[in-house]
Write an enzyme that holds these catalytic residues in place. Structure first.
Site, PDB file in Angstrom:
ATOM      1  N   THR A 327       4.414  50.812  31.408  1.00  0.00           N
ATOM      2  CA  THR A 327       5.070  51.698  30.563  1.00  0.00           C
ATOM      3  C   THR A 327       3.864  52.311  29.635  1.00  0.00           C
ATOM      4  O   THR A 327       3.046  51.482  29.432  1.00  0.00           O
ATOM      5  CB  THR A 327       6.254  51.112  29.571  1.00  0.00           C
ATOM      6  OG1 THR A 327       6.561  51.627  28.587  1.00  0.00           O
ATOM      7  CG2 THR A 327       5.504  49.824  28.965  1.00  0.00           C
ATOM      8  N   HIS A 379       7.577  33.420  31.099  1.00  0.00           N
ATOM      9  CA  HIS A 379       6.850  32.081  31.062  1.00  0.00           C
ATOM     10  C   HIS A 379       7.490  30.976  31.852  1.00  0.00           C
ATOM     11  O   HIS A 379       6.905  29.929  32.311  1.00  0.00           O
ATOM     12  CB  HIS A 379       6.473  31.438  29.575  1.00  0.00           C
ATOM     13  CG  HIS A 379       5.540  30.631  29.460  1.00  0.00           C
ATOM     14  ND1 HIS A 379       4.451  30.284  30.696  1.00  0.00           N
ATOM     15  CD2 HIS A 379       4.527  30.227  28.406  1.00  0.00           C
ATOM     16  CE1 HIS A 379       3.527  29.306  30.358  1.00  0.00           C
ATOM     17  NE2 HIS A 379       3.520  29.389  28.906  1.00  0.00           N
TER      18      HIS A 379
END
Length: 408
Positions: A327, A379
């Site tokens: 993006t 994560h």
């Protein structure tokens, strides 16, 4: 012969849609494959065309009504000639009221808008009286409003604002602050739901770095004319970032993976989503098999998707199945940000504004065009070490573009 007009069959990920705009009214003649109605889903606007030459016989679902996949929304009479007046079979509850409203508006000199056109005009603060209607009886269609907005943007002027007194739907006394309540579009509601879900379900972290854009800027300056002459398209920054990300994804498979329940899915291909901002909201079309594409192929695909997104022509297939997303907030002036994951992907790369800054180079201060990069990652799937190394690999390839070709 009378046939049913049905909503398109939606993919499994799309539960329902909304009738956005009827381009043809009951009794109006239609040519085969002519657009007759738009169905807005939470991802794209789907078009329904006339099955043959004939007329719209009856409208069963008016603009703004919710429809399910394959549901009958109207009836079509094949081979019939167009009538000068709307057919009598249309439902009074959904068609007579707009007709009466149109007559009232015409008598008072006010513009006549379809519901979809009125909604778009409100979202863009467009004065309906400044828009020329091309619909039946001078009615202003959604396309008329969009064309007005696009023309205003291209000419560098803002859309004609509506008077402040017209913003609220209630009478406002002197000194009171006006408010306007506008329902979310399906796309905006879907974006909101996905972003909140991403933050609630993923262990999302963001790591940052910066890249010296001088080498790529010099490369573009040196070869731009030859590139355009050879490929018919300009060499932009996005193709370099896409190729660099693709090479990095091959080195760090966890960043190119996704989570499906308790399973970790590693993808043996690189399908990169490129976020595109439209008037309706942010959409992410996917450039597939980027590893097999050259810079020119990537640029052409991005321009194609950008044009389709602006015109509302993106298909659901264009926006599904990506393994990684890029993006670019820099086109709006963003200096640094933390992009939010695009589930079920495990990472997203954020580009930002190129800004000249004093940098220490070999013990000396130099002014260099720098860009901050941000990598948000899940994560649960990606360790911090992998995320940092992935972003460093992209930085190194961008600062020395030969690395992209040599895979070093």
């Amino acid at each position: 012969m009378s046939t049913e007009i049905k909503a398109p069959v939606f993919p499994e990920s799309v539960a329902e849609g909304t009738v956005a705009t009827w381009h043809k009214q009951p009794g109006e003649a239609c040519s085969r494959d002519e657009l007759i109605v738009d169905i807005e889903t939470d991802k794209v606007v789907l078009e329904v065309v006339a099955p043959a030459d004939g007329v719209i016989e009856e409208v069963l679902k008016g603009e703004g009504d919710t429809v399910e996949s394959g549901e009958v929304i109207g009836r079509f009479k094949e081979g019939a000639a167009g009538e000068s007046k709307p057919a009598e079979s249309k439902p009074e509850s959904k068609e007579e009221a707009p007709k009466a409203e149109a007559e009232s508006n015409a008598a008072s000199g006010d513009a006549i808008l379809s519901p979809a056109a009125r909604k778009l005009a409100e979202e863009n603060d467009v004065d309906p009286n400044a828009v020329k209607g091309t619909g039946k009886d001078g009615r202003i269609t959604k396309e008329d409003v969009q064309n007005h907005v696009d023309t205003a943007k291209s000419s560098g002027s803002a859309s004609t604002p509506k008077p402040a007194a017209d913003l609220p739907k209630v009478d406002v006394n002197a000194g009171e602050r006006a408010e306007k309540r506008v329902p979310m579009t399906r796309l905006r509601a879907s974006i909101a739901k996905r972003l909140v879900n991403a933050q609630q379900t993923a262990a999302m972290l963001t790591t940052f770095n910066e890249v010296n854009m001088a080498p790529i800027m010099e490369l573009r300056k040196q070869y731009q004319d030859s590139f355009v002459k050879r490929h018919g398209i300009k060499l932009g920054f996005m193709s370099f970032f896409t190729k660099a990300a693709t090479e990095a994804l091959k080195r760090f498979p966890a960043v190119n993976a996704s989570i499906d329940g308790n399973d970790m899915v590693y993808h043996g291909y690189q399908d990169v989503g490129v976020a595109v901002s439209t008037d309706r909201g942010l959409v992410v079309p996917v450039v597939r098999d980027v590893d097999a594409l050259g810079l020119a192929d990537i640029e052409k695909k991005i321009v194609e998707y950008g044009t389709k997104a602006k015109d509302g022509k993106l298909a659901i297939e264009d926006m599904t199945g990506g393994t990684f997303t890029i993006t670019n907030g820099g086109i709006f002036g963003s200096l640094i940000s933390t992009p939010i994951l695009n589930p079920p992907q495990t990472a997203i790369l954020g580009m930002h504004k190129i800004q000249e800054r004093p940098m220490a180079v070999n013990g000396k201060v130099e002014i260099l065009p720098m860009m901050y990069l941000a990598l948000s990652y899940d994560h649960r799937m990606v360790d911090g070490k992998e995320a940092v190394q992935f972003l460093v690999a992209i930085k190194e390839m961008l600062e020395d573009p030969a690395r992209i070709l040599l895979d070093v």
